[in-house]
Design a protein around this motif. Structure first.
Motif, PDB file in Angstrom:
ATOM      1  N   PHE A   1       0.832  -1.206   0.000  1.00 22.78           N
ATOM      2  CA  PHE A   1       0.000   0.000   0.000  1.00 22.78           C
ATOM      3  C   PHE A   1       0.863   1.250   0.000  1.00 22.78           C
ATOM      4  CE2 PHE A   1      -1.762   3.430   2.569  1.00 22.78           C
ATOM      5  CZ  PHE A   1      -2.907   3.740   1.862  1.00 22.78           C
ATOM      6  N   PHE A   2       1.992   1.203   0.710  1.00 23.89           N
ATOM      7  CA  PHE A   2       2.894   2.353   0.770  1.00 23.89           C
ATOM      8  C   PHE A   2       3.309   2.804  -0.627  1.00 23.89           C
ATOM      9  CE2 PHE A   2       7.062   4.314   1.040  1.00 23.89           C
ATOM     10  CZ  PHE A   2       6.928   5.197   2.113  1.00 23.89           C
ATOM     11  N   ALA A   3       3.378   1.845  -1.556  1.00 25.23           N
ATOM     12  CA  ALA A   3       3.814   2.171  -2.914  1.00 25.23           C
ATOM     13  C   ALA A   3       2.801   3.030  -3.658  1.00 25.23           C
ATOM     14  CB  ALA A   3       4.068   0.883  -3.701  1.00 25.23           C
ATOM     15  N   TYR A   4       1.557   3.105  -3.176  1.00 28.74           N
ATOM     16  CA  TYR A   4       0.523   3.881  -3.857  1.00 28.74           C
ATOM     17  C   TYR A   4       0.378   5.288  -3.286  1.00 28.74           C
ATOM     18  CZ  TYR A   4      -1.320  -0.077  -6.517  1.00 28.74           C
ATOM     19  OH  TYR A   4      -1.480  -1.108  -7.404  1.00 28.74           O
ATOM     20  N   ILE A   5       0.976   5.549  -2.154  1.00 30.00           N
ATOM     21  CA  ILE A   5       0.837   6.870  -1.552  1.00 30.00           C
ATOM     22  C   ILE A   5       1.390   7.910  -2.513  1.00 30.00           C
ATOM     23  CG2 ILE A   5       1.608   8.363   0.328  1.00 30.00           C
ATOM     24  CD1 ILE A   5       1.638   5.948   2.132  1.00 30.00           C
ATOM     25  N   GLY A   6       0.624   8.938  -2.785  1.00 27.12           N
ATOM     26  CA  GLY A   6       1.100   9.987  -3.671  1.00 27.12           C
ATOM     27  C   GLY A   6       0.031  10.595  -4.548  1.00 27.12           C
ATOM     28  N   PHE A   7      -0.988   9.796  -4.938  1.00 28.55           N
ATOM     29  CA  PHE A   7      -2.007  10.369  -5.803  1.00 28.55           C
ATOM     30  C   PHE A   7      -2.767  11.492  -5.105  1.00 28.55           C
ATOM     31  CE2 PHE A   7      -4.332   7.055  -3.542  1.00 28.55           C
ATOM     32  CZ  PHE A   7      -5.521   7.690  -3.209  1.00 28.55           C
ATOM     33  N   ASP A   8      -2.861  11.418  -3.781  1.00 29.04           N
ATOM     34  CA  ASP A   8      -3.574  12.454  -3.034  1.00 29.04           C
ATOM     35  C   ASP A   8      -2.848  13.797  -3.103  1.00 29.04           C
ATOM     36  OD1 ASP A   8      -1.624  10.977  -1.499  1.00 29.04           O
ATOM     37  OD2 ASP A   8      -2.241  12.125   0.255  1.00 29.04           O
ATOM     38  N   ALA A   9      -1.531  13.775  -3.352  1.00 25.65           N
ATOM     39  CA  ALA A   9      -0.776  15.020  -3.422  1.00 25.65           C
ATOM     40  C   ALA A   9      -1.215  15.877  -4.601  1.00 25.65           C
ATOM     41  CB  ALA A   9       0.717  14.720  -3.511  1.00 25.65           C
ATOM     42  N   VAL A  10      -1.805  15.267  -5.639  1.00 25.50           N
ATOM     43  CA  VAL A  10      -2.277  16.032  -6.793  1.00 25.50           C
ATOM     44  C   VAL A  10      -3.314  17.056  -6.352  1.00 25.50           C
ATOM     45  CG1 VAL A  10      -3.446  15.896  -9.023  1.00 25.50           C
ATOM     46  CG2 VAL A  10      -1.800  14.135  -8.374  1.00 25.50           C
ATOM     47  N   SER A  11      -4.163  16.680  -5.390  1.00 26.18           N
ATOM     48  CA  SER A  11      -5.228  17.588  -4.953  1.00 26.18           C
ATOM     49  C   SER A  11      -4.686  18.818  -4.226  1.00 26.18           C
ATOM     50  CB  SER A  11      -6.222  16.845  -4.053  1.00 26.18           C
ATOM     51  OG  SER A  11      -5.589  16.374  -2.876  1.00 26.18           O
ATOM     52  N   THR A  12      -3.461  18.743  -3.718  1.00 23.49           N
ATOM     53  CA  THR A  12      -2.884  19.916  -3.056  1.00 23.49           C
ATOM     54  C   THR A  12      -2.443  20.975  -4.059  1.00 23.49           C
ATOM     55  OG1 THR A  12      -0.600  19.079  -3.021  1.00 23.49           O
ATOM     56  CG2 THR A  12      -2.041  18.425  -1.199  1.00 23.49           C
ATOM     57  N   GLN A  13      -2.412  20.616  -5.358  1.00 24.69           N
ATOM     58  CA  GLN A  13      -1.989  21.564  -6.392  1.00 24.69           C
ATOM     59  C   GLN A  13      -3.168  22.227  -7.089  1.00 24.69           C
ATOM     60  OE1 GLN A  13       1.225  21.829  -6.101  1.00 24.69           O
ATOM     61  NE2 GLN A  13       1.114  20.047  -4.763  1.00 24.69           N
ATOM     62  N   ALA A  14      -4.373  22.088  -6.546  1.00 29.02           N
ATOM     63  CA  ALA A  14      -5.558  22.657  -7.189  1.00 29.02           C
ATOM     64  C   ALA A  14      -5.445  24.165  -7.346  1.00 29.02           C
ATOM     65  CB  ALA A  14      -6.815  22.297  -6.389  1.00 29.02           C
ATOM     66  N   GLY A  15      -4.756  24.821  -6.412  1.00 29.41           N
ATOM     67  CA  GLY A  15      -4.602  26.268  -6.489  1.00 29.41           C
ATOM     68  C   GLY A  15      -3.697  26.716  -7.620  1.00 29.41           C
ATOM     69  N   GLU A  16      -2.981  25.768  -8.257  1.00 28.42           N
ATOM     70  CA  GLU A  16      -2.085  26.120  -9.355  1.00 28.42           C
ATOM     71  C   GLU A  16      -2.482  25.444 -10.657  1.00 28.42           C
ATOM     72  OE1 GLU A  16       2.034  26.367  -6.901  1.00 28.42           O
ATOM     73  OE2 GLU A  16       0.449  25.019  -6.250  1.00 28.42           O
ATOM     74  N   ALA A  17      -3.673  24.848 -10.680  1.00 23.50           N
ATOM     75  CA  ALA A  17      -4.180  24.193 -11.889  1.00 23.50           C
ATOM     76  C   ALA A  17      -4.951  25.196 -12.741  1.00 23.50           C
ATOM     77  CB  ALA A  17      -5.081  23.021 -11.518  1.00 23.50           C
ATOM     78  N   ARG A  18      -4.816  25.064 -14.060  1.00 20.18           N
ATOM     79  CA  ARG A  18      -5.518  25.981 -14.966  1.00 20.18           C
ATOM     80  C   ARG A  18      -7.035  25.770 -14.876  1.00 20.18           C
ATOM     81  NH1 ARG A  18      -1.881  23.998 -19.204  1.00 20.18           N
ATOM     82  NH2 ARG A  18       0.048  25.216 -19.194  1.00 20.18           N
ATOM     83  N   ARG A  19      -7.455  24.522 -14.939  1.00 19.76           N
ATOM     84  CA  ARG A  19      -8.881  24.175 -14.839  1.00 19.76           C
ATOM     85  C   ARG A  19      -9.026  23.158 -13.705  1.00 19.76           C
ATOM     86  NH1 ARG A  19     -11.110  21.759 -19.961  1.00 19.76           N
ATOM     87  NH2 ARG A  19      -9.348  20.354 -19.592  1.00 19.76           N
ATOM     88  N   PRO A  20      -8.983  23.618 -12.474  1.00 20.58           N
ATOM     89  CA  PRO A  20      -8.912  22.672 -11.351  1.00 20.58           C
ATOM     90  C   PRO A  20     -10.076  21.702 -11.265  1.00 20.58           C
ATOM     91  CG  PRO A  20      -9.416  24.908 -10.588  1.00 20.58           C
ATOM     92  CD  PRO A  20      -9.016  25.023 -12.027  1.00 20.58           C
ATOM     93  N   ARG A  21     -11.278  22.146 -11.633  1.00 22.80           N
ATOM     94  CA  ARG A  21     -12.445  21.256 -11.507  1.00 22.80           C
ATOM     95  C   ARG A  21     -12.352  20.061 -12.450  1.00 22.80           C
ATOM     96  NH1 ARG A  21     -16.572  23.404  -8.477  1.00 22.80           N
ATOM     97  NH2 ARG A  21     -16.504  25.661  -8.099  1.00 22.80           N
ATOM     98  N   GLN A  22     -11.706  20.233 -13.590  1.00 26.51           N
ATOM     99  CA  GLN A  22     -11.582  19.139 -14.551  1.00 26.51           C
ATOM    100  C   GLN A  22     -10.212  18.455 -14.460  1.00 26.51           C
ATOM    101  OE1 GLN A  22     -12.553  22.370 -15.640  1.00 26.51           O
ATOM    102  NE2 GLN A  22     -14.722  21.810 -15.468  1.00 26.51           N
ATOM    103  N   ASP A  23      -9.159  19.260 -14.322  1.00 22.67           N
ATOM    104  CA  ASP A  23      -7.804  18.719 -14.452  1.00 22.67           C
ATOM    105  C   ASP A  23      -7.333  17.964 -13.220  1.00 22.67           C
ATOM    106  OD1 ASP A  23      -7.824  19.835 -16.926  1.00 22.67           O
ATOM    107  OD2 ASP A  23      -6.500  21.518 -16.442  1.00 22.67           O
ATOM    108  N   VAL A  24      -7.730  18.414 -12.020  1.00 17.86           N
ATOM    109  CA  VAL A  24      -7.273  17.725 -10.804  1.00 17.86           C
ATOM    110  C   VAL A  24      -7.850  16.314 -10.716  1.00 17.86           C
ATOM    111  CG1 VAL A  24      -7.266  17.757  -8.282  1.00 17.86           C
ATOM    112  CG2 VAL A  24      -6.791  19.858  -9.549  1.00 17.86           C
ATOM    113  N   PRO A  25      -9.168  16.115 -10.916  1.00 16.52           N
ATOM    114  CA  PRO A  25      -9.670  14.729 -10.931  1.00 16.52           C
ATOM    115  C   PRO A  25      -8.979  13.867 -11.987  1.00 16.52           C
ATOM    116  CG  PRO A  25     -11.502  16.261 -10.740  1.00 16.52           C
ATOM    117  CD  PRO A  25     -10.276  17.086 -11.021  1.00 16.52           C
ATOM    118  N   PHE A  26      -8.728  14.441 -13.159  1.00 18.40           N
ATOM    119  CA  PHE A  26      -8.028  13.686 -14.205  1.00 18.40           C
ATOM    120  C   PHE A  26      -6.638  13.280 -13.732  1.00 18.40           C
ATOM    121  CE2 PHE A  26      -5.141  13.310 -17.759  1.00 18.40           C
ATOM    122  CZ  PHE A  26      -5.856  12.571 -18.693  1.00 18.40           C
TER     123      PHE A  26
END
Length: 519
Positions: free
Chosen positions: A274-299
């Motif tokens: 399971f430790f090997a999967y930790i990291g995808f949640d970090a994408v959500s911390t970059q929502a403030g720097e995403a161009r289209r956060p509502r679409q791009d962060v989930p993707f």
């Protein structure tokens, strides 16, 4: 005035999050593939280069691929919940922000404080692992550093004591140029200099800006993806199907006396990898720097998780096909498998990829930590003059980045990896459980809010995420729970003596004023 209990349970309205998004602050320059790259950069690291050997040898056998499937399904449930919350609340802060909108300020503080533990200790752990891989890479060039510059004091002394007791000092001397430990007033000194320096370099990159950070991460992600694909394609030529028989070994005790293998071993292997999967949640911390956060962060969340799961399954099948699972090396299984086949040159490639992989993990971890602190500072729960001030030129929360980088580097240089690593998993699992609860609660309380990404069969998905991740938490030793409790208790002290008195939400119902940048 709100009653005291109402204060603690006050939820931050979605309108406030929307105001945060509109008033700006951080630069919105990340597209969906940049976010996916950050997710891959955080996920693929020590898990694929190290943990595969021990998980197959001690728990699952050739069925390690199924362990990755089970772990991936559990993470997918949490990942889907993260994706919906990210589309609903496209701001930095991740699980902290989601908890603030659904279960209130006190729980948001607990999750935010918990995320600091996850990211800070995770970064320190990765830095120590990076130092170890660097030593292996330098050894290929016949470069050896002193023992006291490669380990923390406890580990350095333990290595010397163990080698002396086993009469293997000569073997230890082959790895280090000097085995003596300097002392001051009778106290033996040691300092993991590579771990300290790599955090310093990454911190400098993060201060310079998100564009530089994303570009650096992309280069390292390309390198390690190329090597992972090389491992799968080149290793497939040396697969012996006989090594997969039986694919699911008969249940029996492993080398540590634990009941393993069989279907129970597959589940136990899933808990380990399971430790090997930790990291995808970090994408959500970059929502403030995403161009289209509502679409791009989930993707970014789901794409990085899917890509890494496929690669993990491919590597695990090749690895257990190249070498009988009972003979897998537990420290560097992939490099050892290729060395057994006489491909010594491949060890160089894999070692370089491991260093690059851990560097990108470290970069995204420290980036996520600074953005969670920035979100908490905007809400008044952390000192704004430290964590909420943006650099006038780079537009990054540079003060908080520098402070957390320094503290993380000191921990990495002076603390054994075994201790800090144990603090990471339980904190991550708690955050996953809270997000699964938050998205379900938000769907029930405010079903008409705009959600560009909606999880189908949410009750089923959220329940699976809660059960899987809570079950993983319960499988951890009581010492992990004790450390988590101590950390959360310290956090509650900070909240009640500082955070609650400076909370923007409790002071006013109006959206907070824009943050300033200072030189």
């Amino acid at each position: 005035m709100m009653h005291t209990s109402e204060r603690w349970m006050a939820r931050k309205p979605v309108a406030h999050f929307e105001a945060d998004q509109q008033r700006g602050g951080l630069r919105r320059i990340l597209g969906k593939w940049s976010l996916t790259s950050l997710g891959i950069g955080h996920i693929i690291g020590a898990g694929i280069f190290v943990m595969t050997g021990l998980a197959a040898r001690e728990y699952a056998g050739p069925a390690l691929a199924l362990s990755f499937v089970v772990a991936g399904l559990g993470c997918a449930a949490a990942g889907l919940c993260y994706a919906e919350m990210a589309s609903l609340l496209p701001v930095e802060g991740s699980a902290y922000a989601y908890a603030y909108a659904t279960v209130g300020e006190l729980f948001a503080w607990i999750i935010g404080w918990d995320l600091l533990l996850e990211y800070a200790m995770g970064a320190s752990t990765v830095a120590v692992g990076w130092s170890g891989y660097l030593a292996k890479l330098l050894a290929l060039f016949h470069v050896h550093l002193p023992l006291w510059l490669m380990h923390d004091p406890h580990t350095a002394q333990a290595l010397l004591t163990q080698a002396t007791g086993q009469g293997t000092l000569d073997q230890l001397a082959q790895r280090y140029s000097d085995l003596t430990l300097p002392s001051v007033a009778g106290l033996r000194l040691a300092f993991n200099l590579p771990a300290f320096l790599i955090i310093g370099v990454i911190t400098a990159v993060l201060v310079r800006g998100i564009r530089e950070a994303a570009g650096t991460n992309l280069v390292m992600v390309v390198v390690k993806l190329a090597v992972v694909l090389f491992v799968i394609i080149a290793g497939a030529k040396f697969v012996d199907p006989a090594n997969w028989s039986p694919f699911i070994p008969t249940p029996h005790s492993n080398d540590h006396g634990e009941e393993a293998f069989g279907w129970g071993g597959i589940v136990a292997g899933a808990a380990y990898v399971f430790f090997a999967y930790i990291g995808f949640d970090a994408v959500s911390t970059q929502a403030g720097e995403a161009r289209r956060p509502r679409q791009d962060v989930p993707f970014g969340i789901l794409a990085s998780l899917c890509i890494c799961t496929v690669l993990y399954i491919g590597v695990s099948l090749v690895l257990t096909g190249m070498v009988p699972y009972t003979e897998l090396d537990i420290t560097a299984p992939i490099a050892d498998a290729f060395a057994r086949r006489g491909l010594a040159w491949a060890v160089w490639i894999i070692s370089i990829a491991a260093v690059a992989g851990l560097t990108s993990v470290l970069l995204v971890t420290l980036l996520a930590q600074s953005r969670v602190l920035y979100a908490m500072a905007k809400d008044g729960l952390m000192p704004q003059r430290i964590f909420g001030v943006l650099h006038p030129r780079f537009i990054t929360p540079y003060r908080g980045t520098l402070l957390t980088g320094l503290l993380t580097a000191i921990v990495a240089a002076l603390t054994p990896i075994e201790l800090i690593a144990k603090l990471v998993n339980i904190g991550t699992l708690l955050a996953f459980v809270m997000v699964c609860v938050a998205v379900w609660r938000m769907r029930l309380k405010e079903p008409h809010l705009h959600r560009p990404f909606r999880v189908r069969a949410l009750p089923v998905v959220a329940t699976l995420g809660i059960v899987f991740n809570l079950g993983m938490m319960l499988s951890l030793a009581w010492e992990n729970w004790a450390r988590l409790a101590a950390w959360l208790l310290l956090g509650l002290v900070v909240y009640f003596f500082y955070g609650r008195h400076r909370s923007v939400l409790q002071k006013s119902t109006a959206p907070p004023p824009p943050l300033t940048t200072v030189s």
